[in-house]
Enzyme design. Structure first.
Site, short mmCIF file in Angstrom:
data_model
loop_
_atom_site.label_atom_id
_atom_site.label_comp_id
_atom_site.label_asym_id
_atom_site.label_seq_id
_atom_site.Cartn_x
_atom_site.Cartn_y
_atom_site.Cartn_z
N HIS A 78 -2.27 2.86 9.08
CA HIS A 78 -1.59 3.74 10.05
C HIS A 78 -2.59 4.49 10.94
O HIS A 78 -2.21 4.96 12.01
CB HIS A 78 -0.71 4.76 9.33
N ASP A 133 6.33 2.56 9.76
CA ASP A 133 7.36 2.52 8.72
C ASP A 133 8.70 2.72 9.43
O ASP A 133 8.84 3.69 10.20
CB ASP A 133 7.13 3.63 7.70
N GLU A 149 6.34 -3.19 0.30
CA GLU A 149 7.17 -2.16 0.94
C GLU A 149 8.11 -2.78 1.97
O GLU A 149 7.64 -3.38 2.94
CB GLU A 149 6.27 -1.13 1.64
N HIS A 180 7.34 -1.22 5.75
CA HIS A 180 6.04 -1.12 6.44
C HIS A 180 5.68 -2.43 7.14
O HIS A 180 5.61 -3.48 6.50
CB HIS A 180 4.96 -0.75 5.41
C1 LIG Z 1 3.80 4.56 1.60
C2 LIG Z 1 3.89 4.30 3.05
N1 LIG Z 1 4.32 5.38 3.82
C3 LIG Z 1 2.71 3.57 3.69
O1 LIG Z 1 2.53 3.74 4.85
N2 LIG Z 1 1.96 2.76 2.94
C4 LIG Z 1 0.90 1.99 3.51
C5 LIG Z 1 0.41 0.93 2.60
C6 LIG Z 1 -0.24 2.84 4.01
O2 LIG Z 1 -0.52 3.90 3.47
O3 LIG Z 1 -0.90 2.35 4.94
ZN LIG Z 2 3.43 2.36 6.30
#
Ligand SMILES: C[C@@H](N)C(=O)N[C@H](C)C(=O)O
Ligand SMILES: [Zn+2]
Length: 239
Positions: free
Chosen positions: A134, A141, A203, A206
């Site tokens: 991110h 997400d 997930e 995501h």
């Molecule tokens: C848990 C979720 N919000 C998320 O974004 N997970 C991914 C793997 C991340 O942290 O990049």
């Molecule tokens: Zn994510």
């Protein structure tokens, strides 16, 4: 180290742009801002330009079969400081759910809970060769909202650290409601993947376009991608 973090990054320097709420539905107020996550001057509702273009393509594909439905953005850009905050927050939440505090965890308990956290959250690494997805502005997400503006039920909430988050968790169920959850998850994946995104293996919510995880998953599915297009955004735009 996760296998995707070995993928080389050839940063293309593309800017991020705002995800406009008149184009997409957004979760507001933002759930991590409500928790006090340290965004500074930054906003979670930003993504790289090309990623927004692909997102529009995904929403158009959705609306061809489901007129009036929209993608609903839960989270997008996340500075590394916010990634660290959310990892710490999630560890504390998991400890609390077991009647414990982080300070009181034994080393074994720490290890078990950290493994659970890192199944669902990327490490908040400051190493430029392995940015959290991110933090590149390439990952988001999201879920779906229907024509009446109702959030579509996917069978489990975004960010739940449990096997229910695995995309195919409801695949083998013969209960009608759970079949529907699976159908909704498939629908989200279908329109996103048709627009070039890759989905996180653990997930349902995501997706990314152009980061290391995207490149690695593309390679796994036989697409000849040699590098990621995006690294940590703070490194190129100094914010
Ligand atoms: C848990 C979720 N919000 C998320 O974004 N997970 C991914 C793997 C991340 O942290 O990049
Ligand atoms: Zn994510």
């Amino acid at each position: 180290m996760k296998p995707y973090q070995k993928v080389p990054i050839e940063e293309c320097g593309e800017p991020m742009i705002a995800i406009l709420p008149d184009l997409f539905a957004v979760v507001s107020p933002h759930p991590y801002q409500v928790l006090g996550a340290p965004y500074g001057e930054q906003s979670p509702y930003f993504l790289r330009q090309r990623v927004v273009t692909q997102l529009l393509a995904a929403q158009e594909a959705l609306q061809q079969d489901y007129p009036g439905w929209r993608l609903q953005i839960f989270d997008a850009y996340r500075p590394v400081a916010v990634q660290q905050f959310m990892v710490d927050q999630t560890l504390a939440d998991l400890a609390r759910s077991q009647g414990l505090t982080v300070a009181a965890l034994t080393p074994d308990q720490q290890q078990t809970l950290r493994e659970q956290v890192y199944t669902f959250w990327a490490p908040p690494s400051l190493d430029p060769t392995m940015p959290p997805p991110h933090s590149t502005g390439a990952a988001l997400d999201l879920t779906l909202v229907d024509g009446t503006g109702q959030v579509v039920d996917m069978g489990s909430p975004i960010d739940e650290c449990s096997p229910r988050s695995y995309p195919d968790y409801f695949q083998i169920s013969d209960r009608p409601l759970e079949r529907q959850y699976h159908h909704h998850r498939q629908l989200l994946a279908r329109v996103m993947i048709a627009a070039g995104f890759q989905r996180h293996p653990q997930e349902w919510w995501h997706f990314s376009w152009g980061d290391q995880l995207w490149a690695w998953l593309s390679q796994q599915s036989g697409t000849p991608v040699t590098s990621a297009h995006y690294g940590r955004y703070e490194l190129i735009h100094g914010n």
